[in-house]
Scaffold this motif. Sequence first.
Motif, PDB file in Angstrom:
ATOM      1  N   ARG A 175      41.818  31.919   2.973  1.00  0.00           N
ATOM      2  CA  ARG A 175      42.257  31.207   4.172  1.00  0.00           C
ATOM      3  C   ARG A 175      43.027  29.936   3.842  1.00  0.00           C
ATOM      4  O   ARG A 175      43.447  29.215   4.748  1.00  0.00           O
ATOM      5  N   GLN A 176      43.193  29.643   2.579  1.00  0.00           N
ATOM      6  CA  GLN A 176      43.882  28.419   2.178  1.00  0.00           C
ATOM      7  C   GLN A 176      45.352  28.479   2.580  1.00  0.00           C
ATOM      8  O   GLN A 176      46.028  29.482   2.368  1.00  0.00           O
ATOM      9  N   GLU A 177      45.856  27.404   3.132  1.00  0.00           N
ATOM     10  CA  GLU A 177      47.255  27.313   3.534  1.00  0.00           C
ATOM     11  C   GLU A 177      48.100  26.809   2.375  1.00  0.00           C
ATOM     12  O   GLU A 177      47.658  25.988   1.569  1.00  0.00           O
ATOM     13  N   MET A 178      49.343  27.296   2.286  1.00  0.00           N
ATOM     14  CA  MET A 178      50.282  26.817   1.279  1.00  0.00           C
ATOM     15  C   MET A 178      50.907  25.511   1.752  1.00  0.00           C
ATOM     16  O   MET A 178      51.086  25.282   2.956  1.00  0.00           O
ATOM     17  N   LEU A 187      41.031  37.413  -7.165  1.00  0.00           N
ATOM     18  CA  LEU A 187      40.917  36.747  -5.864  1.00  0.00           C
ATOM     19  C   LEU A 187      42.062  35.776  -5.616  1.00  0.00           C
ATOM     20  O   LEU A 187      42.599  35.699  -4.503  1.00  0.00           O
ATOM     21  N   LYS A 188      42.467  35.013  -6.627  1.00  0.00           N
ATOM     22  CA  LYS A 188      43.569  34.069  -6.433  1.00  0.00           C
ATOM     23  C   LYS A 188      44.862  34.797  -6.081  1.00  0.00           C
ATOM     24  O   LYS A 188      45.659  34.307  -5.275  1.00  0.00           O
ATOM     25  N   CYS A 189      45.082  35.949  -6.685  1.00  0.00           N
ATOM     26  CA  CYS A 189      46.288  36.717  -6.372  1.00  0.00           C
ATOM     27  C   CYS A 189      46.258  37.210  -4.929  1.00  0.00           C
ATOM     28  O   CYS A 189      47.295  37.244  -4.250  1.00  0.00           O
ATOM     29  N   ARG A 190      45.078  37.580  -4.462  1.00  0.00           N
ATOM     30  CA  ARG A 190      44.977  38.018  -3.070  1.00  0.00           C
ATOM     31  C   ARG A 190      45.213  36.853  -2.114  1.00  0.00           C
ATOM     32  O   ARG A 190      45.774  37.023  -1.027  1.00  0.00           O
ATOM     33  N   THR A 191      44.776  35.669  -2.525  1.00  0.00           N
ATOM     34  CA  THR A 191      45.065  34.483  -1.709  1.00  0.00           C
ATOM     35  C   THR A 191      46.559  34.223  -1.654  1.00  0.00           C
ATOM     36  O   THR A 191      47.126  33.961  -0.584  1.00  0.00           O
ATOM     37  N   LEU A 192      47.226  34.299  -2.819  1.00  0.00           N
ATOM     38  CA  LEU A 192      48.673  34.099  -2.851  1.00  0.00           C
ATOM     39  C   LEU A 192      49.389  35.182  -2.052  1.00  0.00           C
ATOM     40  O   LEU A 192      50.406  34.912  -1.401  1.00  0.00           O
ATOM     41  N   LYS A 193      48.879  36.396  -2.083  1.00  0.00           N
ATOM     42  CA  LYS A 193      49.478  37.478  -1.299  1.00  0.00           C
ATOM     43  C   LYS A 193      49.457  37.139   0.190  1.00  0.00           C
ATOM     44  O   LYS A 193      50.461  37.308   0.901  1.00  0.00           O
ATOM     45  N   ALA A 194      48.328  36.641   0.667  1.00  0.00           N
ATOM     46  CA  ALA A 194      48.233  36.255   2.079  1.00  0.00           C
ATOM     47  C   ALA A 194      49.194  35.117   2.396  1.00  0.00           C
ATOM     48  O   ALA A 194      49.831  35.093   3.466  1.00  0.00           O
ATOM     49  N   GLN A 195      49.331  34.166   1.474  1.00  0.00           N
ATOM     50  CA  GLN A 195      50.252  33.049   1.701  1.00  0.00           C
ATOM     51  C   GLN A 195      51.700  33.526   1.736  1.00  0.00           C
ATOM     52  O   GLN A 195      52.496  33.071   2.569  1.00  0.00           O
ATOM     53  N   GLU A 201      52.755  36.523   2.545  1.00  0.00           N
ATOM     54  CA  GLU A 201      52.948  37.274   3.788  1.00  0.00           C
ATOM     55  C   GLU A 201      53.180  36.320   4.958  1.00  0.00           C
ATOM     56  O   GLU A 201      53.989  36.605   5.856  1.00  0.00           O
ATOM     57  N   ASP A 202      52.491  35.183   4.932  1.00  0.00           N
ATOM     58  CA  ASP A 202      52.702  34.181   5.980  1.00  0.00           C
ATOM     59  C   ASP A 202      54.111  33.605   5.904  1.00  0.00           C
ATOM     60  O   ASP A 202      54.779  33.405   6.928  1.00  0.00           O
ATOM     61  N   VAL A 203      54.592  33.344   4.671  1.00  0.00           N
ATOM     62  CA  VAL A 203      55.950  32.819   4.498  1.00  0.00           C
ATOM     63  C   VAL A 203      56.976  33.850   4.947  1.00  0.00           C
ATOM     64  O   VAL A 203      57.985  33.512   5.591  1.00  0.00           O
ATOM     65  N   VAL A 204      56.745  35.129   4.620  1.00  0.00           N
ATOM     66  CA  VAL A 204      57.666  36.189   5.041  1.00  0.00           C
ATOM     67  C   VAL A 204      57.732  36.263   6.563  1.00  0.00           C
ATOM     68  O   VAL A 204      58.818  36.390   7.156  1.00  0.00           O
ATOM     69  N   GLU A 215      64.663  34.205  11.482  1.00  0.00           N
ATOM     70  CA  GLU A 215      65.786  35.111  11.237  1.00  0.00           C
ATOM     71  C   GLU A 215      66.458  34.852   9.896  1.00  0.00           C
ATOM     72  O   GLU A 215      67.649  35.088   9.722  1.00  0.00           O
ATOM     73  N   TYR A 216      65.653  34.325   8.933  1.00  0.00           N
ATOM     74  CA  TYR A 216      66.164  34.249   7.562  1.00  0.00           C
ATOM     75  C   TYR A 216      66.229  35.646   6.946  1.00  0.00           C
ATOM     76  O   TYR A 216      67.057  35.911   6.074  1.00  0.00           O
ATOM     77  N   LEU A 217      65.341  36.512   7.401  1.00  0.00           N
ATOM     78  CA  LEU A 217      65.284  37.889   6.927  1.00  0.00           C
ATOM     79  C   LEU A 217      65.498  38.826   8.102  1.00  0.00           C
ATOM     80  O   LEU A 217      65.043  38.555   9.218  1.00  0.00           O
ATOM     81  N   GLU A 218      66.166  39.943   7.835  1.00  0.00           N
ATOM     82  CA  GLU A 218      66.440  40.906   8.899  1.00  0.00           C
ATOM     83  C   GLU A 218      65.185  41.648   9.325  1.00  0.00           C
ATOM     84  O   GLU A 218      65.087  42.120  10.453  1.00  0.00           O
ATOM     85  N   ARG A 219      64.224  41.782   8.426  1.00  0.00           N
ATOM     86  CA  ARG A 219      63.004  42.517   8.722  1.00  0.00           C
ATOM     87  C   ARG A 219      61.858  41.895   7.939  1.00  0.00           C
ATOM     88  O   ARG A 219      62.063  41.099   7.020  1.00  0.00           O
ATOM     89  N   LYS A 220      60.655  42.280   8.293  1.00  0.00           N
ATOM     90  CA  LYS A 220      59.486  41.799   7.578  1.00  0.00           C
ATOM     91  C   LYS A 220      59.299  42.642   6.322  1.00  0.00           C
ATOM     92  O   LYS A 220      59.101  43.849   6.398  1.00  0.00           O
TER      93      LYS A 220
END
Length: 730
Positions: free
Chosen positions: A467-470, A497-505, A507-510, A517-522
């Motif tokens: 749940r940690q925010e970047m 676990l740290k990699c899963r935390t970074l993955k969630a972060q 995904e939030d940035v994406v 609209e920096y990206l055409e799709r998710k």
Amino acid sequence: MLQMSELQRAAEVERRLIERVHAVLCFVRGVTNDDIKHGPVVLDKEHGEGEEDWEREKNATPMLDIPFIARYRQEYWRNEMNEEDLWSVLDHDATWSAILKRRAQLEELFRAVGDDEALTMVGRARSDDELTDMQAFYDLKYIAQAAEREAEAAKGLKRPVRVSRYKTCLDAKLGEMAEAFCIPAGDLAGNYMRWLSSDRPDNPVDETADNRRPVDPDEDPVEMAIKLVPHAELHGFRDAGAVLAGVKYVAAKQVAFDPKLRREVRMRWFKDNGCLTVRHTQKGEESGEVYHLDMLTWREKRHQKVSSEEFLEMVKAKEDGLIDFSIRLDERDHQELLGNLRDCYLLHPRGGGGVSDQAREWDRLRHEVLEEALEKHLYPMLEHGLVAMRIKEAKVFVGRRIKEAMEAMIRVAPYTWRPPQADARPRKARAIMGVHLAAPTEMVVIDEWGEVRDFLSIMVDVRENHRQEMKESDKVKISDFLQKNEPDVIALGGGQLKCRTLKAQLEDVVGRCQTKEYLERKIEVVLVDKNAAYKYAHSQRALSEFPRYPPTRLMAVSIARRLQDPLRELAGLCVDRSEDALSLRLHHLQDKLDRSERTKYIHRAFIDVVRDVGVDINLAADKPQVNQHTVQFVSGLGPRKAQELLQIMRTKGCAYFREQLLEDESVRGLMRRTVWTNAAAFFKMTKNTSMWNDQMSVGTRIDDDDNVVMGGGGPPGEGGGARQGGDCRH
């Protein structure tokens, strides 16, 4: 049509299987057979290079590799065999070739001493065990010649002179006493085999006709031994007891080393009825290891009930000093075998009131000879051979599991993504971002050819809290990096676990980039195994490709390439003589296989996958640092020919169709017809290369996956080639 019995069906299946194996062997060996389609031709190794060689080869018989047979000769092996069986046929053929070579060497030895009977037995040998029996028989019977041969092999080397106990006994003339009261070991084997083949095997052995029987000397054993003491004392036998012990040793050795008797005991008793007993050692009792504890319950357990993996684990535990084990016949089988041999070897096996005390003494001595022959000589030798056979079988089993594990890693299609439209086809990723969590965290974007387009080093604070925010500043940097490169997917190395935390972060940035609209799709964030990335980062290949990149950035590059094409990236672990592929943990017992054995099974996994998906030969020549490593696994090539072929193509330019390769004299000289036959069908000719010229030859066209599908088919004389459209590794 009459219904076939179970026995008839088994015979029919066996006949068809033999036909399939015979056809495969004809393909592999290049043996002419009118019943099978060989296709093009094989090269005579004595021929030189050039156009004349190709003409000379037209009427030759081809030698086809296993991948080609598996792909284009399926009608000759399918149904009765599977693809793994083809490799087994190749292995068994190599084993048989080694047996023939060893058999020829033994025939020369027995021919030199003029032993025609042994020469005939060697000619009938069909296994390593039988040849080992004949070698042991030669070393025992012709001990002087064996010593001369050993001395010749050690010529020029300083080694201690070995004098066997058996030779010492012969020098003391103890063999003469053994011959006086014992029948030859060959006669014992003959008596036993005649009883086994008789129409009434339930009858006592001694009633079988034509049996050879011993003769009792006129004096008792002790008196005869005393007469030998004066001469035997010169060789260390100081009294009658020592002489009798030496006589029993000589007679027991001759019985145990008779090849006919060894074969019968092995096949009728030991191979099926051998019982395994495991014992603790002092080190095992004091050790904290636990993997061997279950083995301690094995008491007189039939060895066939122990699986290959369990047997290899037991051997490992013995090598570690934790346990000891032995394989013997159980007491009931041992007594039955001993009783049968006793009836064949003794003069009065049934005893009786009319037998004199002196005759009983000689029969008692013969009985002791048999016990010593079985317990001290024959059983240990058969155990050694059985253990070697089980270890060999276990290594094959583990090797196949290694191959399956490696194949599961590389038989994965390159990453594709599907547009949101319902009828849209999956698309290949044109850009992939690889991420390796470190200090700093490295982010690398590669293009469709696997070359690095851009990278970003950033200190990301990641803790074991999903749940940690970047940090906002980090989000901005990563968002700008995503907007600049527009990757189709993000590959994140690791699974902790740290990699899963970074993955969630991430995904939030994406999601944030998509909202703005920096990206055409998710885009998707995918976790990727990074074991191979670590090996790439510390390899000579990475150092030559990116000499200024730190190892963490190199790992990010490998992670992205692993998702882009697992086969291509993992094939890089097999470059030259690199041991990176051998260090992958594919099976918990893989260390019991030596390097060559592990390499064989790992390479076969790559060969099988390359056989199914083909190799983009133009791309491999154009982008060798990334794409050349799979070419060595094309059927018929190998590392040397693959490198030379790519070097020629880099000099001459890309090929629009397969036959165009043969227009170059250097390619014809390198590949020859036999190599071309095996390899050509697995070359994919695409325009996915910077060397491509759109002014193609007439009659060619490009499909939706950039594959040339006309203008050059499969092997000469065949219609079509390797799989052209897409990738079949799903």
